[in-house]
Scaffold this active site. Structure first.
Site, PDB file in Angstrom:
ATOM      1  N   ASP A 105       0.804  -1.225   0.000  1.00  0.00           N
ATOM      2  CA  ASP A 105       0.000   0.000   0.000  1.00  0.00           C
ATOM      3  C   ASP A 105       0.831   1.266   0.000  1.00  0.00           C
ATOM      4  OD1 ASP A 105      -2.710  -0.773   0.161  1.00  0.00           O
ATOM      5  OD2 ASP A 105      -2.392  -1.440   2.218  1.00  0.00           O
TER       6      ASP A 105
HETATM    7  C1  BGC Z   1       0.050   1.266   6.267  1.00  0.00           C
HETATM    8  C2  BGC Z   1      -0.340   0.080   5.484  1.00  0.00           C
HETATM    9  C3  BGC Z   1      -1.826   0.066   5.332  1.00  0.00           C
HETATM   10  C4  BGC Z   1      -2.286   1.366   4.691  1.00  0.00           C
HETATM   11  C5  BGC Z   1      -3.777   1.422   4.458  1.00  0.00           C
HETATM   12  C6  BGC Z   1      -0.502   2.504   5.633  1.00  0.00           C
HETATM   13  O1  BGC Z   1      -0.196   3.603   6.426  1.00  0.00           O
HETATM   14  O2  BGC Z   1       1.432   1.337   6.395  1.00  0.00           O
HETATM   15  O3  BGC Z   1       0.138  -1.097   6.092  1.00  0.00           O
HETATM   16  O4  BGC Z   1      -2.203  -1.000   4.543  1.00  0.00           O
HETATM   17  O5  BGC Z   1      -1.888   2.437   5.486  1.00  0.00           O
HETATM   18  O6  BGC Z   1      -4.515   1.765   5.563  1.00  0.00           O
HETATM   19  C1  NOJ Z   2      -1.905  -3.821   5.329  1.00  0.00           C
HETATM   20  C2  NOJ Z   2      -3.033  -3.970   4.381  1.00  0.00           C
HETATM   21  O1  NOJ Z   2      -4.170  -4.419   5.060  1.00  0.00           O
HETATM   22  C3  NOJ Z   2      -2.681  -4.921   3.265  1.00  0.00           C
HETATM   23  O2  NOJ Z   2      -3.717  -4.951   2.327  1.00  0.00           O
HETATM   24  C4  NOJ Z   2      -1.397  -4.513   2.610  1.00  0.00           C
HETATM   25  O3  NOJ Z   2      -1.094  -5.439   1.626  1.00  0.00           O
HETATM   26  C5  NOJ Z   2      -0.288  -4.376   3.627  1.00  0.00           C
HETATM   27  N1  NOJ Z   2      -0.692  -3.461   4.644  1.00  0.00           N
HETATM   28  C6  NOJ Z   2       1.013  -3.936   3.001  1.00  0.00           C
HETATM   29  O4  NOJ Z   2       1.003  -2.595   2.662  1.00  0.00           O
END
Ligand code: BGC
Ligand code: NOJ
Length: 821
Positions: free
Chosen positions: A492
């Protein structure tokens, strides 16, 4: 039982495998160590000191009780039981009253938590659970006088109501402080805020015993400027029978009792939720219809009924956990797979990433990619639910094959505020569907008619949805023939089209310009792997022409990665919006990333030239640490708007070179596929909590479940974990260990046996239920091979190949699988 005693100050508890419990022996754990109650719509989170909250289906829109996130002290709000005797006050769960208990333990089990406390020869046992198919938490409290004189004991229960919409509840005080309404009848306190207008639901908190008083107004109970640790009502031993009007409604029962030496008393508290038909809301003007609440209370009004319900819950779990049981030479491996990993799989399946002690329950719905992946840890337990979930996800898909990143569980509609364009999303549905069919043999899921986003009527079947998911990748390729990344892929935080210089905007929802350049090698690997899976599905249902057309695309992608996705010693991660490489030796920071290594190796891209093996060696050399495999190296030390959120995190945390556990199993699987069991096991065990009991203090989070993130080598505290419970790590590590290390792998035609176990493991016994049959499998590795051919003997008869065909071998069978050269 495995008793690691907490004399060691690193240790806060131990596993009790017989009971499937984790026993916490010290209330002062490094973070709240929680458990989940409920598994079918009504859920509760409960910490080792009784903190937490409950909700019906949606933790944002239907929250019953109030909880304060990130509060001081931590873990504020819960189901509290204050006990008072001989001038001293304490809590049945160790908090919020500060009094040190003479004895304390918290037993987190499968869907229930039990708290044992004792002080001044009064002992208590509180058992908290949500009975099956019930919209209520039950808290059974047993009090006992262990002394030799008669003792007077006073009890005060306490919960604070949340005004339903948890986000509004924590923000909109100008309205909220005026809306609260309650009713009290007998020993039941009803919460009816907004019931007079548009809500057809209320909540209640009852006890099966006459009460000596109650409070429903928070300030009357606590006293001005006081916290939960010393409410004035408890201090005075007197309640004022307050009726809340606005402000903050609560529910507290006051019960006085006298216990003779050895005498005990059991009370049952029910915290329930009721929906009422719009036409039948009132029993008198302004008096709510209490019928549904009374029916619910009557189900649990005696200890016998409660005990029977608890037994049902235990049997339910025993049956689920019995579907896959392993007995290996390492009890930690068994404990993880037989109990806690499966349990966590159920929780992540149910709640996605919505409500934990790190997810506030107001931010996120059900993630499209997360929920699809969660099914792979769960399909063997409750396949019907998996089918339903896959079809729910499918129905939020857009007609161009793309997906909303999230949907709300209450409405089952895609969340327009978050939107889509995470270009890995669609293909995860091929994984979940293929995995479901392999588990069940049920191809009919492909024929189910499913709407596309917003449609009234379904005109296409689920197979068509998969085809559009496949084509979404094909239709969105960049200059190197690799998939366009869109807002981001699995990571993400790799926001290659965001270019954000404004701290007020979200990396997740901002996408600038036409995103027709930035490409993802991870999606390319994912497409080769699951695109191939789609080809096989097409073949199996006789769509051969489509299969060969799709095969061309998959082959094409393979060669694009071989040409443009290989850096010399590992797979490149991406191309950014300027067409520059990300995750290449040419980069100053972030030279190598884990995700493309995992996906391209699992897909076997370039295997003729030994690329997967070389990539795994590079992972070991550059990314492996004592606590797991880091996401990238070197960590980003400077913010780059061309990379996005990943470079916003300090080095060593989260996606910036943290150990982001979710992707570690991709490496474990790749290693097993390459036939390197020691590496596979090492990576598996480095992040698995059952193996981390000696570092509880450093690790901080619950030592029985996976956490999303463990701080990497660049951080201040390598090994310190965060974001426990709701992580794809659970499903993936379970999948890696069962299907690739043990190699018990469902396939379309049956159960494949293809182990890659530690050479020192001479024998492993497995019970596996599969398509209605039961197999007692023994893996034998007499020559200590790393990987070899498998010779199968079923019920004493040699069978060719390594597949158990359920059509031939239904019912119950004994299987010996010997690994031979
Ligand atoms: C986090 C991710 C998460 C994304 C969506 C980011 O700040 O590091 O792990 O999936 O937010 O909420
Ligand atoms: C948490 C999110 O829930 C997941 O969808 C994503 O792949 C990981 N963060 C890595 O960014």
């Amino acid at each position: 039982m495995h008793k690691q005693h907490p004399e060691n100050e690193q240790q806060f508890g131990y596993f009790d495998d017989q009971k499937c419990e984790y026993v916490i022996t010290n209330p002062h754990t490094p973070t709240p160590w929680i458990n989940y109650l409920g598994n079918d719509g009504f859920y509760g989170l409960i910490s080792n000191t009784g903190g937490g909250y409950c909700f019906y289906r949606d933790p944002k829109f239907r929250r019953l009780t109030r909880y304060r996130y990130n509060s001081v002290p931590v873990d504020n709000g819960g189901r509290y039981f204050y006990l008072k005797s001989e001038g001293q006050t304490w809590s049945a769960t160790g908090r919020p009253v500060h009094t040190e208990l003479d004895q304390y333990s918290c037993h987190h089990g499968m869907g229930y938590s039990r708290f044992k406390a004792s002080k001044n020869a009064i002992s208590s046992q509180l058992t908290s659970f949500i009975p099956l198919n019930t919209k209520a938490e039950v808290h059974q409290l047993e009090l006992k006088n262990d002394g030799d004189t008669t003792k007077a004991v006073e009890l005060f229960s306490f919960i604070e109501w949340c005004l339903w919409n948890a986000e509004d509840d924590g923000a909109n005080f100008q309205r909220n402080l005026s809306t609260g309404e309650v009713e009290v009848e007998g020993s039941t306190i009803y919460h009816k805020t907004e019931y007079r207008e548009r809500r057809n639901h209320y909540a209640f908190y009852s006890v099966n015993h006459p009460i000596d008083g109650f409070e429903t107004d928070r300030e009357t109970f606590l006293g001005p400027y006081r916290g939960f640790e010393n409410p004035i009502a408890v201090e005075r031993g007197k309640t004022a029978n307050s009726v809340a009007r606005g402000w903050s409604p609560i529910a507290s029962h006051h019960i006085k009792c006298e216990l003779a030496p050895g005498e005990s008393k059991t009370l049952v508290f029910v915290l329930g939720y009721c929906e009422v038909e719009a036409t039948n809301k009132w029993q008198a003007p302004n008096i709510i219809n209490k019928q549904p609440a009374q029916t619910l209370q009557a189900q649990f009004d005696t200890s016998e009924k409660v005990t029977a319900e608890l037994l049902k819950l235990k049997n339910y779990w025993q049956n689920l956990l019995g579907k896959f049981v392993v007995k290996s030479p390492d009890e930690r491996f068994d404990r993880a797979l037989n109990i806690w990993n499966q349990y966590q799989n159920m929780v992540t399946f149910n709640l996605s990433r919505s409500a934990s002690f790190y997810e506030s329950g107001i931010g996120r719905g059900m993630g499209f990619r997360d929920s699809n992946q969660d099914t792979i840890g769960f399909a063997h337990m409750v396949p019907e639910k998996v089918k339903e979930r896959i079809l729910d996800l499918s129905s939020t898909q857009k007609t161009d094959g793309s997906a909303y990143h999230q949907y709300q569980p209450l409405t089952k509609k895609g969340n327009a505020n978050i939107g889509g364009n995470f270009n890995d999303d669609p293909m995860w549905m091929v994984l979940s569907t293929a995995n479901y069919i392999k588990e069940t043999g049920d191809f009919s899921i492909l024929d189910e008619m499913v709407i596309y986003d917003g449609q009234e009527q379904a005109t296409h079947n689920h197979f068509d949805h998969l085809e559009r998911a496949f084509n979404h990748v094909v239709n969105n390729l960049g200059p190197h023939g690799l998939p366009l990344i869109g807002r981001a892929d699995w990571n993400d935080c790799l926001n290659l089209n965001c270019f954000s210089e404004d701290p007020n905007e979200s990396y997740q929802t901002t996408q600038r310009g036409a995103s027709d350049v930035a490409e993802s090698v991870m999606i390319a690997g994912q497409f080769v792997l699951y695109g191939q899976e789609f080809v096989e599905i097409c073949q199996r249902i006789g769509k051969n022409e489509l299969a060969s057309k799709c095969q061309t695309h998959v082959d094409q992608m393979r060669s694009s990665v071989e040409q443009h996705g290989w850096d010399g010693e590992w797979y490149i991660r991406a191309y950014d919006a300027n067409g520059d490489k990300v995750g290449s030796n040419d980069n100053a920071e972030g030279k190598i990333f884990i995700e493309s290594q995992g996906f391209c190796a699992m897909a076997g891209i370039g295997s003729e030239q030994g690329k997967p093996l070389q990539a795994m060696n590079s992972v070991e050399k550059h990314l492996s640490s004592d606590f797991g495999i880091m996401l990238n190296q070197p960590a980003f030390t400077r913010y780059s708007k061309y990379l996005g959120e990943i470079s916003s995190y300090p080095p060593g945390y989260k996606e910036n070179a943290g150990i982001f556990c979710h992707n570690n199993p991709w490496i474990t699987i790749s290693e097993a596929m390459l036939g390197r069991p020691e590496k596979a096991f090492e990576y598996y065990s480095k992040i698995t909590p059952a193996f981390l009991q000696d570092v509880q203090k450093l690790h901080k989070t619950e030592p029985y479940v996976y956490s999303q993130m463990i701080a990497g080598n660049d951080s201040a505290n390598p090994g310190e974990a965060k974001n426990s419970w709701l992580t794809g790590t659970a499903a993936w590590n379970y999948y890696a260990a069962t299907q690739y290390i043990l190699g018990i792998r469902p396939d379309y035609d049956g159960l494949l046996i293809d182990p890659c176990i530690l050479p020192s493991w001479k024998s492993v016994a497995i019970t596996r239920e599969f398509r209605g049959a039961n197999y007692q499998i023994e893996l034998r590795n007499p020559s200590g091979l790393k990987k070899g051919k498998v010779e199968l003997t079923i019920d004493g008869v040699k069978v060719a190949g390594n597949l158990i065909d359920p059509k031939r071998f239904g019912a119950k069978h004994t299987v010996v699988a010997e690994i031979v050269a």
